[in-house]
Design an enzyme around this catalytic site. Sequence first.
Site, short mmCIF file in Angstrom:
data_model
loop_
_atom_site.label_atom_id
_atom_site.label_comp_id
_atom_site.label_asym_id
_atom_site.label_seq_id
_atom_site.Cartn_x
_atom_site.Cartn_y
_atom_site.Cartn_z
N ARG A 116 -0.61 -0.62 -8.65
CA ARG A 116 -2.03 -0.38 -8.37
C ARG A 116 -2.18 1.13 -8.31
NH1 ARG A 116 -3.29 -0.82 -2.64
NH2 ARG A 116 -2.97 -3.03 -2.77
N ASP A 169 0.84 -1.19 0.00
CA ASP A 169 0.00 0.00 0.00
C ASP A 169 0.88 1.25 0.00
OD1 ASP A 169 -2.18 -1.63 0.29
OD2 ASP A 169 -2.63 -1.06 2.36
P1 FDA Z 1 -14.12 8.77 -6.00
O1 FDA Z 1 -13.85 9.09 -4.57
O2 FDA Z 1 -14.17 9.89 -6.98
O3 FDA Z 1 -15.45 7.92 -6.07
C1 FDA Z 1 -16.03 7.48 -7.27
C2 FDA Z 1 -17.41 6.95 -6.93
O4 FDA Z 1 -17.26 5.74 -6.17
C3 FDA Z 1 -18.24 7.87 -6.03
O5 FDA Z 1 -19.05 8.74 -6.77
C4 FDA Z 1 -19.05 6.92 -5.22
O6 FDA Z 1 -20.19 6.56 -5.90
C5 FDA Z 1 -18.16 5.70 -5.09
N1 FDA Z 1 -17.40 5.70 -3.81
C6 FDA Z 1 -16.10 6.04 -3.63
N2 FDA Z 1 -15.73 5.89 -2.34
C7 FDA Z 1 -16.83 5.48 -1.69
C8 FDA Z 1 -17.12 5.17 -0.34
N3 FDA Z 1 -16.17 5.27 0.63
N4 FDA Z 1 -18.39 4.78 -0.03
C9 FDA Z 1 -19.35 4.67 -0.98
N5 FDA Z 1 -19.15 4.96 -2.29
C10 FDA Z 1 -17.92 5.35 -2.63
N6 FDA Z 1 -5.40 4.98 -1.18
C11 FDA Z 1 -4.13 5.24 -0.79
O7 FDA Z 1 -3.78 6.40 -0.57
N7 FDA Z 1 -3.23 4.19 -0.66
C12 FDA Z 1 -3.56 2.91 -0.94
O8 FDA Z 1 -2.70 2.01 -0.80
C13 FDA Z 1 -4.88 2.64 -1.39
N8 FDA Z 1 -5.26 1.37 -1.72
C14 FDA Z 1 -6.49 1.16 -2.29
C15 FDA Z 1 -6.82 -0.10 -2.80
C16 FDA Z 1 -8.04 -0.29 -3.43
C17 FDA Z 1 -8.37 -1.63 -3.98
C18 FDA Z 1 -8.96 0.79 -3.55
C19 FDA Z 1 -10.28 0.62 -4.23
C20 FDA Z 1 -8.65 2.04 -3.05
C21 FDA Z 1 -7.43 2.23 -2.40
N9 FDA Z 1 -7.09 3.48 -1.89
C22 FDA Z 1 -5.80 3.71 -1.48
C23 FDA Z 1 -8.13 4.55 -1.74
C24 FDA Z 1 -8.13 5.52 -2.92
O9 FDA Z 1 -6.99 6.34 -2.90
C25 FDA Z 1 -9.37 6.41 -2.88
O10 FDA Z 1 -9.33 7.20 -1.73
C26 FDA Z 1 -10.69 5.66 -2.92
O11 FDA Z 1 -10.63 4.59 -3.82
C27 FDA Z 1 -11.86 6.59 -3.32
O12 FDA Z 1 -11.63 7.13 -4.58
P2 FDA Z 1 -12.28 6.55 -5.93
O13 FDA Z 1 -11.13 6.29 -6.87
O14 FDA Z 1 -13.11 5.38 -5.67
O15 FDA Z 1 -13.04 7.77 -6.58
#
Ligand code: FDA
Length: 305
Positions: free
Chosen positions: A179, A129
């Site tokens: 990732r 991570d």
């Molecule tokens: P965004 O926040 O723009 O969300 C897109 C859409 O997804 C939203 O409109 C909503 O519908 C849905 N959504 C997103 N988050 C949600 C929630 N909490 N509850 C409900 N719906 C939600 N970060 C980091 O700094 N270091 C790391 O090592 C990791 N590792 C990691 C692994 C995996 C498999 C994932 C999926 C995420 C991470 N992250 C992470 C977290 C990442 O940086 C980020 O904060 C989250 O994925 C939320 O951003 P999105 O890309 O989903 O987009």
Amino acid sequence: MRRVFLWAARNRWLRERLPRFRFMKRAVRRFMPGETLEDALAAALPLQAAGITSMYTRLGENLEHVAEADEVADHYVAAIDRIVAAGITGEISVKPTQLGLDLDPEICLAHLVRIAEHAAAVGSYLWIDMESSAYADATISLYERLRAIQPRTGICLQAYLRRTAADIERLRPLDPAIRLVKGAYDEKESIAYTNHRHIDANFVGLAVAFLIDGRERPIRLSLGTHDVALIEQIAEGVRGVGIARDGFEVAMLYGIRTDQQHRLAKAGYRVQALIAYGEYWYPWYMRRLAERPANVWFVMRQMLP
Ligand code: FDA
């Protein structure tokens, strides 16, 4: 709201008190099937039947004693065996500070090597991570050394950091497994994009360039996002050079956009669910609330009798 939750994630007073409340425990269940690895494995079985693989992380970060890191490493080595015994195709993802990065980077590397070697021996994979930007240099250096020893390893990079394009260039000679995520920490404007549109544009640009430049190479790219529009934009951006939907992976958190996880898997994407477990869920859960403050209503509903 985002800033408030990220502050709450770091606040020791809240960290010691909030997790004791029953409504908090009920609320976290939405994103975490339970505190034990067995809870996580049970949740993975129906996903696996639907063609969605899994990745596991035991929550915890910033340890104070070397012995705690030893315990975490022992846990992950045993976890790999338990995943195999359960008949599950799963990988492991760890935070470097959970393996002692703050205490001694050499100890952290030794633990990473041990877990990675064990994962590789059973045909699995180890992901690292990415934590806050203060750890970026140390984490990337650890990955360079780890990857030279055990290739079945990947690293998380954050599209909100301005440095990430340069970090990908730095790692390119290793044919890395990356990732790509947007980024979950509170970072300063001077080092990070803070506007959503800039972060999204950087995410798409980095992913498309990495896939196209690496199309003849044994690279691996996982899009760690729930942003389905971005995933489809990236798939469209690489289709022209012959990279199909299964030419990269999509990783989402357990319990978030489950309907989309199933839909994408059916549409030919390789989907993986990251299932978290463990007792130390408070800062991780606060970061999830920061991502989507609307989830606070869900927490509040748990306070009702
Ligand atoms: P965004 O926040 O723009 O969300 C897109 C859409 O997804 C939203 O409109 C909503 O519908 C849905 N959504 C997103 N988050 C949600 C929630 N909490 N509850 C409900 N719906 C939600 N970060 C980091 O700094 N270091 C790391 O090592 C990791 N590792 C990691 C692994 C995996 C498999 C994932 C999926 C995420 C991470 N992250 C992470 C977290 C990442 O940086 C980020 O904060 C989250 O994925 C939320 O951003 P999105 O890309 O989903 O987009």
